[in-house]
Design a protein around this motif. Structure first.
Motif, mmCIF file in Angstrom:
data_model
loop_
_atom_site.group_PDB
_atom_site.id
_atom_site.type_symbol
_atom_site.label_atom_id
_atom_site.label_comp_id
_atom_site.label_asym_id
_atom_site.label_seq_id
_atom_site.Cartn_x
_atom_site.Cartn_y
_atom_site.Cartn_z
ATOM 1 N N VAL A 172 4.915 -2.706 -3.812
ATOM 2 C CA VAL A 172 5.297 -2.712 -5.228
ATOM 3 C C VAL A 172 4.681 -1.518 -5.949
ATOM 4 O O VAL A 172 5.354 -0.807 -6.712
ATOM 5 C CB VAL A 172 4.865 -4.031 -5.894
ATOM 6 N N LEU A 173 3.385 -1.271 -5.716
ATOM 7 C CA LEU A 173 2.716 -0.148 -6.366
ATOM 8 C C LEU A 173 3.319 1.189 -5.945
ATOM 9 O O LEU A 173 3.448 2.109 -6.758
ATOM 10 C CB LEU A 173 1.216 -0.189 -6.039
ATOM 11 N N VAL A 174 3.674 1.295 -4.672
ATOM 12 C CA VAL A 174 4.333 2.515 -4.188
ATOM 13 C C VAL A 174 5.658 2.721 -4.902
ATOM 14 O O VAL A 174 6.002 3.837 -5.328
ATOM 15 C CB VAL A 174 4.541 2.437 -2.660
ATOM 16 N N ALA A 175 6.436 1.642 -5.040
ATOM 17 C CA ALA A 175 7.744 1.753 -5.692
ATOM 18 C C ALA A 175 7.616 2.175 -7.151
ATOM 19 O O ALA A 175 8.459 2.922 -7.669
ATOM 20 C CB ALA A 175 8.485 0.415 -5.594
ATOM 21 N N LEU A 176 6.569 1.734 -7.821
ATOM 22 C CA LEU A 176 6.411 2.012 -9.254
ATOM 23 C C LEU A 176 5.794 3.372 -9.543
ATOM 24 O O LEU A 176 5.942 3.885 -10.653
ATOM 25 C CB LEU A 176 5.550 0.925 -9.902
ATOM 26 N N THR A 177 5.094 3.952 -8.575
ATOM 27 C CA THR A 177 4.394 5.216 -8.830
ATOM 28 C C THR A 177 4.829 6.334 -7.885
ATOM 29 O O THR A 177 5.252 7.402 -8.326
ATOM 30 C CB THR A 177 2.874 5.012 -8.713
ATOM 31 N N LEU A 178 4.729 6.084 -6.588
ATOM 32 C CA LEU A 178 5.043 7.153 -5.643
ATOM 33 C C LEU A 178 6.532 7.478 -5.628
ATOM 34 O O LEU A 178 6.915 8.653 -5.508
ATOM 35 C CB LEU A 178 4.572 6.759 -4.232
ATOM 36 N N VAL A 179 7.386 6.462 -5.758
ATOM 37 C CA VAL A 179 8.832 6.733 -5.752
ATOM 38 C C VAL A 179 9.229 7.617 -6.933
ATOM 39 O O VAL A 179 9.937 8.625 -6.747
ATOM 40 C CB VAL A 179 9.632 5.413 -5.729
#
Length: 754
Positions: free
Chosen positions: A316-323
């Motif tokens: 979830v954190l990857v989707a919200l920031t890294l993406v």
């Protein structure tokens, strides 16, 4: 929430170098931790509160040095036709191995001679050497394991058949090449969905980074937290699936925002604010389902659930920031050249006052079909899944043993040789423990128990009681007539407990039954007892969560009932393949038998979270359209027009990833991979794509009904981005008049007119 995520998405887009550097640093840190961590031992398996566990703990206390938790092995010998294991030549070969085994490793606690321990079959054709180790199977050195594997080479040359059973040869489960195929299928689906290699590669890249961090962290903490090797495989399985899907939804919404003419940074912010809100709530449902496994009160299952939930949080954190950060590098190239050219033509036509009419996409056509025939679609979906669920009524649960191994393995061959030589129940002996501490007639009680057990139905043999040094605790080995996983053996466990309870009722003694078979029985019963409370907890919490998302009572209720239908159908398919053997060859199932005891409840937890993913991503689009003034039927069409293609791609990707684990050599991983893949198919394509729109079509406006008093109590989480839209319109008007707080060129918060 949408406003916060909007700002977070724009920040990540602008400061993409910083965000990407942080995630790469986290990946490197987790990798270093995993590489420097000590080798993990096997996860301890305990079932707190059960009789079998109490007896096991008592044995460790009263028989110190017995290596009750150490690895075991049985070296099984079978004489050639016409010969016996008691012949001088064959006996010499076996005794040579008995002498050589302890010298080959200092990890061996004891080795028993079959000729003094009466470990020779009545017909003399079969004998076995029992080996007990000081450490668990995962702590055995390669030298020790190799020495065991090479045991009996000379005996084989002399004509004896030698096979080795027990958990000493158990190694960390290996995953198959089909997992790579699963990820490859996901890549192909992404390319087809987006029509752009960049857009397809972005979700894969970010998902792999998230999974890398999650699995490396689990590996680094495995020894400290007593995590088994299966834990990291399951975390990888779930992390890959949700990681790709969550990134897919963000990228898809970003492309849609670009299509509407927004600048890349603004599109990234809006994608994070709208699709990102859905990702947060979808991720929360998965986390609730996985962490909820702790209610079963089995430490191993709890650790597996928490570890997998941690991987989902990272996704979830990857989707919200890294993406969004990666979208900053890709810019408009995520759309592909052909798409960009088509959008340019459409914008030019719109500027000339022309209306570009296109052919309705597949999602739109399907939604209109369902709206025309909602009753037929509903009945077809429910009846079809109901028929597939019928085998679930014959569900039998158990734990794996050497009898569930492929027939080509030495463990399975040893298992079959022992069954042929000593009887089907020999591979699953029961250990009766008589706790006579405080009983003045402890030995008399143990004798009474021995005599009572001999007379029970289903008993093949009973050994005399063996006492500890203090003489207050006795162990009695009972060999059942039937195989370990049979109903008859399970009934025998209860019969021994009932008989022992009657004998001990008049004294201070306690009679307990343990052993692998008794642990299996207790484990299965605990799983059955925990299933309904677990369902109540998880479905109840998720129901409240979905009420927040959809501002409705009937939509969450329909979502929960649809999930139950897909889960029961998936269980029916699992029983048909793994228990009945239907199409077993197609899925590489060499040995049928009871379904893994923990599989149903674990599948329920994971599938519930994933099912709510599809519900949130598909129905939030409908809710968004309905809130903006569309009629219920038109809102369904709008939701499918924007979401069906992406949800279909997400489901296919999850199915591909889960199906990839069917190639695992671990029976539990294989079964879970199959169950999750088939459950996703049922839930995504039958429940969410057919039953859900049919029910919504029949309910009409009532689908979005929420009592006023409840509407006032529930906080507004703004998943549809309504508050975000109002904020953007207000700031846009302020910027246009020159009076906005962030008006003026060059401002980070400058908004593009839309």
């Amino acid at each position: 929430m949408a406003t916060f995520l909007y700002k977070l998405g724009r920040f990540a887009f602008r400061r993409r170098n910083l965000v990407a550097l942080v995630w790469v640093a986290l990946l490197a840190l987790a990798g270093v931790g995993a590489a420097s961590a000590s080798t993990a031992t096997s996860a301890s398996f305990s079932i707190p509160g059960t009789e079998a566990q109490k007896a096991f703990d008592l044995l460790e206390e009263r028989f110190p040095g017995g290596s009750a938790d150490g690895a075991t092995a049985r070296v099984v010998f079978k004489a050639p036709d016409g010969e016996k294991m008691t012949s001088a030549a064959n006996k010499a070969e076996v005794e040579k191995i008995v002498d050589e085994l302890p010298a080959g490793s200092d990890q061996i606690a004891r080795v028993t001679d079959p000729y003094t321990a009466k470990a020779v079959s009545q017909d003399g054709s079969t004998a076995y050497v029992s080996v007990t180790y000081k450490v668990s199977s995962m702590e055995l050195t390669e030298e020790t394991r190799t020495a065991l594997e090479e045991t009996g080479a000379d005996a084989r040359d002399a004509g004896l058949t030698v096979e080795i059973g027990g958990d000493a040869l158990q190694a960390a489960p290996e995953t198959g090449a089909t997992e790579v195929i699963g990820v490859s299928v996901a890549a192909v689906v992404l390319v087809i969905t987006f029509g752009s290699l960049i857009a397809a590669g972005l979700p894969l890249l970010t998902a792999l980074i998230g999974v890398g961090i999650g699995v490396s962290s689990i590996t680094a903490l495995a020894s400290v937290m007593d995590l088994g090797s299966t834990t990291s495989i399951l975390a990888m399985m779930i992390g890959l699936a949700v990681g790709i899907d969550y990134a897919l939804f963000i990228v898809s919404r970003y492309r849609a925002e670009l299509t509407e003419g927004r600048e890349p940074e603004e599109a990234a912010g809006r994608a994070a604010g709208t699709a990102g809100s859905a990702v947060v709530f979808a991720g929360l449902t998965v986390v609730i389902a996985l962490v909820g496994l702790s209610v079963v009160n089995i430490p191993m299952l709890t650790k597996m659930g928490v570890a997998a939930a941690g991987t989902v949080v990272i996704a979830v954190l990857v989707a919200l920031t890294l993406v969004p950060a990666m979208l900053g590098y890709a810019g408009r190239r995520v759309q592909g050249k052909k798409v960009r050219e088509r959008h340019a033509r459409e914008r030019a036509a719109s500027a000339d006052g022309k209306v570009a009419e296109g052919k309705p996409n597949m999602g739109t056509r399907w939604a209109r079909f369902v709206l025309r025939r909602p009753v037929a679609v509903l009945l077809t979906g429910v009846v079809g899944l109901g028929i597939i669920a019928v085998p679930a009524t014959s569900l039998e649960m158990g734990l794996p043993d050497d009898g569930s191994q492929p027939t080509s393995t030495t463990q399975r061959k040893a298992y079959d040789m022992l069954s042929d030589g000593f009887g089907p129940g020999f591979n699953g002996p029961l250990m009766v423990v008589v706790d006579g501490k405080g009983d003045d007639n402890a030995k008399q009680t143990a004798g009474q128990v021995t005599d009572a057990v001999k007379d029970l139905k289903g008993v093949a043999a009973v050994t005399p009681a063996t006492y500890n040094k203090a003489g207050d605790t006795a162990t009695i080995t009972v060999v059942p007539k039937d195989r370990p996983s049979s109903v008859e053996t399970e009934n025998l466990v209860h019969a021994i407990r009932d008989a022992g309870g009657e004998i001990a009722s008049g004294s201070e003694a306690k009679v307990l039954v343990t052993g692998a078979t008794a642990m299996n029985t207790d484990f299965s019963e605990k799983m059955n007892d925990a299933l309904l409370p677990y369902l109540a907890l998880v479905v109840g919490l998720a129901f409240l969560l979905l009420m927040l998302v959809f501002r409705s009572v009937l939509v969450p209720l329909k979502a929960a009932l649809g999930f139950l239908l897909s889960v029961v159908a998936a269980l029916g398919a699992v029983v048909a393949v793994f228990q009945w053997g239907w199409l077993s060859g197609l899925f590489g199932v060499e040995q049928t038998g009871p379904v893994m005891s923990m599989m149903p409840i674990f599948m329920v937890g994971v599938v519930f979270g994933l099912a709510m993913d599809y519900e949130v991503f598909l129905v939030t689009r409908m809710r968004e359209a309905y809130v903006h003034g569309e009629r219920p039927g038109q809102a369904i069409v709008t939701g499918f027009r924007h979401g069906a293609r992406v949800v279909t791609a997400a489901a296919v990707i999850m199915m591909a990833v889960f199906a990839g684990f069917i190639g695992s050599g671990e029976s539990m991983i294989k079964m879970i991979g199959f169950s999750l893949a088939i459950a996703v198919f049922f839930d995504a394509f039958v429940v969410r794509m057919a039953i859900v729109p049919a029910v919504l079509a029949l309910l009409g406006d009532k689908a979005w009904w929420l009592p006023r008093w409840l509407d006032r109590l529930l906080p507004n989480v703004d998943v549809e981005g309504e508050q975000l839209r109002k904020m953007l319109e207000k700031e846009s008007d302020g910027a246009g008049s020159g009076q906005g707080p962030d008006a003026g060129p060059g401002s980070d918060k400058e908004l593009v007119r839309v």
